[in-house]
Write a protein that holds these residues in place. Structure first.
Motif, short mmCIF file in Angstrom:
data_model
loop_
_atom_site.label_atom_id
_atom_site.label_comp_id
_atom_site.label_asym_id
_atom_site.label_seq_id
_atom_site.Cartn_x
_atom_site.Cartn_y
_atom_site.Cartn_z
N ALA A 109 0.77 -1.27 -0.07
CA ALA A 109 0.10 0.04 0.09
C ALA A 109 0.95 1.51 0.02
O ALA A 109 0.56 2.16 -0.80
N TYR A 110 1.95 1.09 0.90
CA TYR A 110 2.71 2.54 0.97
C TYR A 110 3.96 2.46 0.48
O TYR A 110 4.91 3.40 0.50
N GLY A 111 4.65 1.43 -0.09
CA GLY A 111 6.03 1.12 -0.28
C GLY A 111 6.91 0.77 0.91
O GLY A 111 6.38 0.59 1.64
N PRO A 112 8.18 0.35 0.38
CA PRO A 112 9.02 -0.23 1.50
C PRO A 112 9.38 0.74 2.59
O PRO A 112 9.56 0.04 3.69
N HIS A 113 9.33 1.93 2.38
CA HIS A 113 9.22 3.03 3.49
C HIS A 113 8.34 3.98 3.42
O HIS A 113 8.16 4.29 2.01
N ALA A 114 8.19 5.21 4.31
CA ALA A 114 7.41 6.19 4.04
C ALA A 114 8.01 7.19 3.17
O ALA A 114 9.29 7.44 3.49
N SER A 115 7.63 7.71 2.11
CA SER A 115 8.24 8.76 1.44
C SER A 115 8.37 9.96 1.99
O SER A 115 7.64 10.41 2.89
N ALA A 116 9.30 10.74 1.77
CA ALA A 116 9.57 12.05 2.37
C ALA A 116 8.44 12.98 1.94
O ALA A 116 7.94 13.87 3.00
N GLU A 117 7.68 12.88 0.97
CA GLU A 117 6.69 13.80 0.52
C GLU A 117 5.17 13.32 1.63
O GLU A 117 4.83 14.12 2.09
N ALA A 118 5.26 11.93 1.71
CA ALA A 118 4.34 11.47 2.73
C ALA A 118 4.62 12.00 4.24
O ALA A 118 3.57 12.69 4.75
N ILE A 119 5.67 12.14 4.65
CA ILE A 119 6.15 12.83 5.94
C ILE A 119 5.84 13.98 5.96
O ILE A 119 5.14 14.67 6.81
N ARG A 120 6.02 14.85 5.01
CA ARG A 120 5.77 16.22 4.83
C ARG A 120 4.31 16.59 4.78
O ARG A 120 3.98 17.38 5.61
N ARG A 121 3.51 15.86 4.17
CA ARG A 121 2.10 15.91 4.16
C ARG A 121 1.57 15.75 5.65
O ARG A 121 0.69 16.16 6.14
N ARG A 122 2.08 14.59 6.14
CA ARG A 122 1.62 14.41 7.61
C ARG A 122 1.88 15.67 8.56
O ARG A 122 1.05 16.01 9.28
N ASP A 123 3.27 16.21 8.18
CA ASP A 123 3.65 17.29 9.46
C ASP A 123 2.86 18.25 9.06
O ASP A 123 2.20 19.20 9.99
N ALA A 124 2.50 18.74 7.60
CA ALA A 124 1.66 19.89 7.53
C ALA A 124 0.40 19.76 7.91
O ALA A 124 -0.23 20.77 8.47
N ILE A 125 -0.48 18.49 7.99
CA ILE A 125 -1.86 18.49 8.40
C ILE A 125 -1.81 18.55 9.84
O ILE A 125 -2.65 19.22 10.42
N GLN A 126 -0.75 17.77 10.69
CA GLN A 126 -0.75 18.21 11.90
C GLN A 126 -0.44 19.37 12.47
O GLN A 126 -0.86 19.93 13.43
N ALA A 127 0.27 20.14 11.70
CA ALA A 127 0.39 21.53 11.83
C ALA A 127 -0.72 22.40 11.81
O ALA A 127 -1.04 23.38 12.69
N GLY A 128 -1.51 22.25 10.59
CA GLY A 128 -2.74 22.82 10.63
C GLY A 128 -3.84 22.36 11.64
O GLY A 128 -4.61 23.28 12.04
#
Length: 354
Positions: free
Chosen positions: A308-327
């Motif tokens: 579903a997500y690849g062998p490891h989390a992508s940098a873009e996915a982590i940035r998106r997570r952090d941006a949503i959390q910051a919001g």
């Protein structure tokens, strides 16, 4: 490199002494954005262990105006610290790479350890910290499960009195929670000092009344993981759909209220008591399946997660997570700072109270 990859054993630990390293004064440079007028500035902090958690702690403390001395035997320490400064320029003059443990802790008020999650390593490391750090310095571990009582096993009562766990959620410079977990010999004054420091850094610390392996956040996370893994193993749902369920229901709600307050709201006029009277029996009747958490049992689950997500989390996915959390955090701050919300035509809760 993650914190679990760090090796802080068998490192050079010269005795502390002499003048602090350059940039190690109690006061941050004039004009530092985080040193807000009217608030006391943080004294020097040592961050021991420069994996994901340690670097995030360093960024947080520096952004709040504290000179931060970072020690880790990793060869690229200067480069990763420069990376922090690239992302947060206000931290640049406050991040100091220490050559050894003794230099890192000389004259500091707080030591934030984020080394390997290994009790033997932490016991030895904290024995070293007790020897080389100032007698008044708090000695704090970011441990995810190892208790302060275990970490202080080889320490005198006087040194154990200043040892505690301050467990963050990743990344500490974003997530508000810090679980403050005193050990059996931790002094109440040490807990109060720690609370003041983390609150000064904008965190929302919670003090646990007793030690429990995994503390609170990880025990809850573990319970959810075990149930999620069991549902996937039984073929009820895919990992991606488990995430969709949580993201679009529980996760969204829990960003605003915790499980108890959410159910208290769900109980209407009778609150949590009413919720348990009406829904409690149905919850109690839900079957509990113990998942197979062995490597073989989890192999199909791991494969589906990677599919579903690849062998490891992508940098873009982590940035998106952090941006949503910051919001989410910005929205909470705005609501907390604003005037009380007035009820509108669609406010059913207000209507019931009228």
């Amino acid at each position: 490199m993650s914190d679990s990859d760090l090796d802080l054993t068998n490192v050079d630990v010269p005795a502390a002494g002499g003048a602090p390293p350059s940039g190690g004064s109690d006061q941050p440079p004039a004009g530092n954005q985080a040193a807000r007028a009217g608030q006391p500035r943080l004294g020097p902090v040592a961050v021991v262990g420069a994996g994901t958690i340690g670097l995030s702690w360093a960024r947080l403390f520096a952004s709040c105006g504290a000179p931060v001395r970072i020690f880790d035997p990793r060869p690229d320490l200067a480069e990763v610290c420069a990376g922090i400064a690239d992302e947060a320029p206000e931290c640049e003059d406050l991040l100091i790479v220490a050559k050894c443990l003794g230099e890192a802790v000389d004259g500091v008020r707080l030591v934030q350890e984020s080394g390997p999650e290994d009790s033997a390593v932490k016991i030895q490391l904290f024995a070293d910290l007790a020897e080389y750090a100032p007698d008044e310095a708090l000695l704090v571990s970011s441990s995810s499960a190892i208790t302060a009582s275990t970490i202080a096993a080889r320490m005198t009562d006087a040194d154990a009195a200043r040892v505690l766990v301050a467990h963050p959620f990743n990344p500490p410079h974003v997530m508000p929670l810090v679980e403050i977990v005193p050990g059996e010999r931790t002094a109440p004054e040490s807990v109060e000092r720690a609370l003041a420091i983390y609150r000064r850094c904008g965190k929302e610390p919670v003090v646990l009344q007793a030690e429990a392996a995994g503390f609170v956040g990880n025990r809850l996370q573990n319970a959810v993981l075990r149930e999620a893994a069991g549902l996937v193993q039984r073929g009820v749902v895919s990992p991606a759909d488990v995430d969709a369920v949580v993201r679009n229901s529980l996760g969204l709600r829990w960003a605003a209220v915790g499980p108890f307050e959410g159910m208290h709201m769900g109980g209407g006029e009778q609150g949590f008591r009413g919720f348990m009277e009406h829904i409690g029996p149905s919850f109690a009747a839900i079957d509990i399946h113990e998942p197979d958490m062995s490597p073989d049992g989890m192999a199909p689950v791991v494969e589906q997660v990677e599919e579903a997500y690849g062998p490891h989390a992508s940098a873009e996915a982590i940035r998106r997570r952090d941006a949503i959390q910051a919001g989410v955090l910005r929205a909470r701050e705005e609501l907390d700072a604003g005037p009380p919300r007035r009820s509108g035509p669609g406010d059913q809760t207000a209507a019931r109270k009228k």
